[in-house]
Design a protein around this motif. Structure first.
Motif, PDB file in Angstrom:
ATOM      1  N   ASP A  20     -63.575  74.511   8.282  1.00 51.22           N
ATOM      2  CA  ASP A  20     -63.888  75.856   8.762  1.00 51.22           C
ATOM      3  C   ASP A  20     -62.641  76.524   9.327  1.00 51.22           C
ATOM      4  N   GLN A  21     -61.799  75.729   9.989  1.00 49.20           N
ATOM      5  CA  GLN A  21     -60.589  76.287  10.604  1.00 49.20           C
ATOM      6  C   GLN A  21     -59.645  76.833   9.541  1.00 49.20           C
ATOM      7  N   VAL A  22     -59.476  76.105   8.431  1.00 42.66           N
ATOM      8  CA  VAL A  22     -58.593  76.579   7.365  1.00 42.66           C
ATOM      9  C   VAL A  22     -59.198  77.800   6.688  1.00 42.66           C
ATOM     10  N   CYS A  23     -60.505  77.813   6.475  1.00 41.87           N
ATOM     11  CA  CYS A  23     -61.177  78.990   5.897  1.00 41.87           C
ATOM     12  C   CYS A  23     -60.931  80.220   6.761  1.00 41.87           C
ATOM     13  N   ASP A  24     -61.120  80.058   8.074  1.00 45.31           N
ATOM     14  CA  ASP A  24     -60.946  81.197   8.977  1.00 45.31           C
ATOM     15  C   ASP A  24     -59.497  81.665   8.996  1.00 45.31           C
ATOM     16  N   ALA A  25     -58.559  80.706   8.976  1.00 43.02           N
ATOM     17  CA  ALA A  25     -57.138  81.076   8.960  1.00 43.02           C
ATOM     18  C   ALA A  25     -56.795  81.806   7.671  1.00 43.02           C
ATOM     19  N   HIS A  26     -57.372  81.342   6.576  1.00 40.56           N
ATOM     20  CA  HIS A  26     -57.141  81.958   5.265  1.00 40.56           C
ATOM     21  C   HIS A  26     -57.615  83.420   5.274  1.00 40.56           C
ATOM     22  N   ILE A  27     -58.824  83.639   5.761  1.00 43.84           N
ATOM     23  CA  ILE A  27     -59.371  84.998   5.828  1.00 43.84           C
ATOM     24  C   ILE A  27     -58.524  85.858   6.767  1.00 43.84           C
ATOM     25  N   GLY A  28     -58.161  85.301   7.914  1.00 44.37           N
ATOM     26  CA  GLY A  28     -57.374  86.051   8.880  1.00 44.37           C
ATOM     27  C   GLY A  28     -56.021  86.464   8.347  1.00 44.37           C
ATOM     28  N   LEU A  29     -55.461  85.644   7.451  1.00 40.46           N
ATOM     29  CA  LEU A  29     -54.137  85.946   6.918  1.00 40.46           C
ATOM     30  C   LEU A  29     -54.184  86.987   5.804  1.00 40.46           C
ATOM     31  N   TYR A  30     -55.203  86.913   4.943  1.00 43.41           N
ATOM     32  CA  TYR A  30     -55.194  87.708   3.719  1.00 43.41           C
ATOM     33  C   TYR A  30     -56.150  88.907   3.707  1.00 43.41           C
ATOM     34  N   VAL A  31     -57.024  89.022   4.692  1.00 45.54           N
ATOM     35  CA  VAL A  31     -57.952  90.155   4.737  1.00 45.54           C
ATOM     36  C   VAL A  31     -57.623  90.993   5.967  1.00 45.54           C
ATOM     37  N   ASN A  32     -57.346  92.276   5.764  1.00 48.30           N
ATOM     38  CA  ASN A  32     -56.924  93.142   6.856  1.00 48.30           C
ATOM     39  C   ASN A  32     -57.267  94.584   6.503  1.00 48.30           C
ATOM     40  N   ASP A  33     -56.687  95.525   7.236  1.00 50.27           N
ATOM     41  CA  ASP A  33     -57.009  96.930   6.974  1.00 50.27           C
ATOM     42  C   ASP A  33     -56.580  97.376   5.581  1.00 50.27           C
ATOM     43  N   PHE A  34     -55.539  96.746   5.019  1.00 50.99           N
ATOM     44  CA  PHE A  34     -55.149  97.081   3.647  1.00 50.99           C
ATOM     45  C   PHE A  34     -56.239  96.684   2.653  1.00 50.99           C
ATOM     46  N   SER A  35     -57.072  95.698   3.019  1.00 51.00           N
ATOM     47  CA  SER A  35     -58.173  95.296   2.145  1.00 51.00           C
ATOM     48  C   SER A  35     -59.258  96.365   2.097  1.00 51.00           C
ATOM     49  N   ARG A  36     -59.422  97.101   3.187  1.00 45.07           N
ATOM     50  CA  ARG A  36     -60.364  98.233   3.188  1.00 45.07           C
ATOM     51  C   ARG A  36     -59.838  99.343   2.284  1.00 45.07           C
ATOM     52  N   SER A  37     -58.573  99.706   2.506  1.00 49.01           N
ATOM     53  CA  SER A  37     -57.937 100.745   1.696  1.00 49.01           C
ATOM     54  C   SER A  37     -56.430 100.622   1.832  1.00 49.01           C
ATOM     55  N   LEU A  38     -55.729 100.726   0.715  1.00 42.84           N
ATOM     56  CA  LEU A  38     -54.279 100.563   0.740  1.00 42.84           C
ATOM     57  C   LEU A  38     -53.591 101.589   1.626  1.00 42.84           C
ATOM     58  N   GLY A  39     -54.089 102.820   1.624  1.00 44.40           N
ATOM     59  CA  GLY A  39     -53.416 103.866   2.370  1.00 44.40           C
ATOM     60  C   GLY A  39     -52.046 104.172   1.773  1.00 44.40           C
ATOM     61  N   GLU A  40     -51.356 105.121   2.374  1.00 42.33           N
ATOM     62  CA  GLU A  40     -50.051 105.527   1.847  1.00 42.33           C
ATOM     63  C   GLU A  40     -49.052 104.377   1.877  1.00 42.33           C
ATOM     64  N   GLU A  41     -49.074 103.580   2.961  1.00 48.91           N
ATOM     65  CA  GLU A  41     -48.114 102.478   3.084  1.00 48.91           C
ATOM     66  C   GLU A  41     -48.348 101.429   2.006  1.00 48.91           C
ATOM     67  N   GLY A  42     -49.602 101.074   1.773  1.00 53.26           N
ATOM     68  CA  GLY A  42     -49.914 100.081   0.761  1.00 53.26           C
ATOM     69  C   GLY A  42     -49.611 100.566  -0.644  1.00 53.26           C
ATOM     70  N   GLU A  43     -49.948 101.824  -0.924  1.00 54.12           N
ATOM     71  CA  GLU A  43     -49.664 102.371  -2.250  1.00 54.12           C
ATOM     72  C   GLU A  43     -48.167 102.384  -2.526  1.00 54.12           C
ATOM     73  N   ALA A  44     -47.373 102.756  -1.513  1.00 48.24           N
ATOM     74  CA  ALA A  44     -45.913 102.784  -1.691  1.00 48.24           C
ATOM     75  C   ALA A  44     -45.368 101.389  -1.958  1.00 48.24           C
ATOM     76  N   ALA A  45     -45.931 100.374  -1.293  1.00 51.19           N
ATOM     77  CA  ALA A  45     -45.475  98.995  -1.492  1.00 51.19           C
ATOM     78  C   ALA A  45     -45.755  98.523  -2.915  1.00 51.19           C
ATOM     79  N   VAL A  46     -46.953  98.835  -3.423  1.00 52.71           N
ATOM     80  CA  VAL A  46     -47.314  98.432  -4.785  1.00 52.71           C
ATOM     81  C   VAL A  46     -46.403  99.120  -5.799  1.00 52.71           C
ATOM     82  N   GLN A  47     -46.190 100.407  -5.615  1.00 56.59           N
ATOM     83  CA  GLN A  47     -45.352 101.144  -6.548  1.00 56.59           C
ATOM     84  C   GLN A  47     -43.926 100.599  -6.561  1.00 56.59           C
TER      85      GLN A  47
END
Length: 279
Positions: free
Chosen positions: A230-257
């Protein structure tokens, strides 16, 4: 209301099952769309997208540069952030500026991990492609000189007696100032703007639901990650799911481009001819 069942691919990793649980189980409204999910490792999903098998799929941002004629990128549901990039590891300390000629394991030809290593050191050519969960063992037993690790391997590589050579995400952040784009959600252009927009909204709602009700997705997450604590699952989610997962926004879009521009300039992906996003 739209009425259509779509094929949806994502990985069994905790971050993806956390994100998509509410969507695939009808806990959030997606304008009448329903989904048949297919859970595969990321490189299998990349290959399916290359063959345009699925309507919607998690893919590596590296792979995105190869499929833009058929797919575009949704702004929600992806993995992008800081302090979460792939790591190059070895059995003993190595000079990161002297890696040429060494056999390096990569978790798939089209992964962002592979792209980042090639951008980091264009002179490298001796690659061995392995499933991501076999790389640490291959480094530890000497089958390869080093390996690029992703997902939960970030948390477990010391248990294999391995040492970090370079954090490729950290290198990218220092090099560009941008967060590192790892994986995103691609959808067929042919679905049309109404369905694509509904998908983007629905996935954003699914992420929001997961954050607001973290216990609801737990059985689905655990069903696909039984080998993790459970600890590794929670750490995994905490590392990879964040506000960019809701929406990239201007900062995220610029990074992808920028990532795709650098990959194209290096001759790793074709130059972009199609818009990346809806609208």
């Amino acid at each position: 209301m739209l009425s259509r069942n779509l094929t949806l691919g994502f990985s069994p990793c905790p971050n993806d099952t956390f994100i998509f649980d509410a969507l695939v189980h009808g806990r959030v409204d997606c304008d009448g769309l329903t989904f048949t999910e297919r859970l595969e490792d990321v490189e299998t999903l990349n290959k399916l997208a290359l063959s345009a098998v699925l309507d919607v799929s998690k893919i590596s941002y590296h792979l995105l540069g190869h499929i833009l004629d058929d797919y575009l990128l949704l702004r929600s549901g992806g993995a992008l952030g800081r302090g979460c990039g792939p790591l190059l590891v070895a059995r003993e300390p190595l000079d990161a500026t002297r890696l040429a000629g060494r056999r390096i394991a990569l978790p798939g030809r089209y992964t962002t991990a592979a792209l980042l290593l090639r951008l980091f050191d264009p002179s490298l050519t001796e690659f061995v492609y392995l499933p991501f969960d076999r790389i640490m063992a291959a480094v530890a037993d000497g089958s390869v000189d080093a390996g690029v690790i992703i997902h939960e391997s970030r948390f477990t590589y010391p248990s294999y007696g391995l040492t970090k050579v370079v954090d490729l995400g950290e290198w990218w952040e220092q090099e560009t100032g941008h967060p590192i784009p790892l994986g995103g959600i691609a959808a067929r252009r042919s679905l049309g703007e109404d369905i694509l927009s509904a998908l983007e909204r629905g996935i954003e709602k699914s992420v929001a639901f997961a954050f607001q009700n973290p216990g609801v997705a737990r059985p689905y997450i655990r069903a696909h990650s039984q080998e993790m604590s459970d600890q590794v699952c929670d750490a995994h989610i905490g590392l990879y799911v964040n506000d960019f997962s809701r929406s990239l926004g201007e900062e995220g879009e610029a990074a992808v481009q920028l990532l795709l521009e650098r990959a194209a300039a290096a001759g790793i992906v074709p130059p972009r001819r199609q818009p990346l996003f809806i609208g």
